[in-house]
Design a protein around this motif. Structure first.
Motif: not given
Length: 101
Positions: A1-30
């Motif tokens: 049970m303790k391992k499950l709690g730690l796993s859930l805590l990790f998933l919740v905290s990892a998703n707390t910091f996750a970010a999604t952003q949309t960017f519009k490209v003005t220049d992309n030269n390889p």
């Protein structure tokens, strides 16, 4: 049970910091890419994406972006801009999207 709690805590905290952003490209030269990074200019600032561990499908999609394209990037941490740059060293997902109006 303790391992499950730690796993859930990790998933919740990892998703707390996750970010999604949309960017519009003005220049992309390889030709401007570094040995270990993809450099893309956007309306929100410049993207400096660490590319060594990037899988080939994400790399190909980022390389194919043209001026005016929009891309949605999901990272496992909060994206912050420093001196007009977003330094991104991990990408969970990347997707070409329709630009918002």
């Amino acid at each position: 049970m303790k391992k499950l709690g730690l796993s859930l805590l990790f998933l919740v905290s990892a998703n707390t910091f996750a970010a999604t952003q949309t960017f519009k490209v003005t220049d992309n030269n390889p030709n401007n890419y570094g040995e270990e990074s993809i450099q893309i200019k956007t309306t929100k600032g410049n993207l400096a994406i660490y590319s060594i561990n990037l899988d080939s499908s994400k790399y190909k999609l980022l390389r194919s972006l043209k001026k005016g394209d929009c891309v949605k990037i999901l990272t496992p941490y909060k994206l912050e801009k420093y001196e007009n740059y977003y330094a991104i060293d991990q990408i969970t997902s990347v997707k070409k999207v329709t630009c918002p109006k």
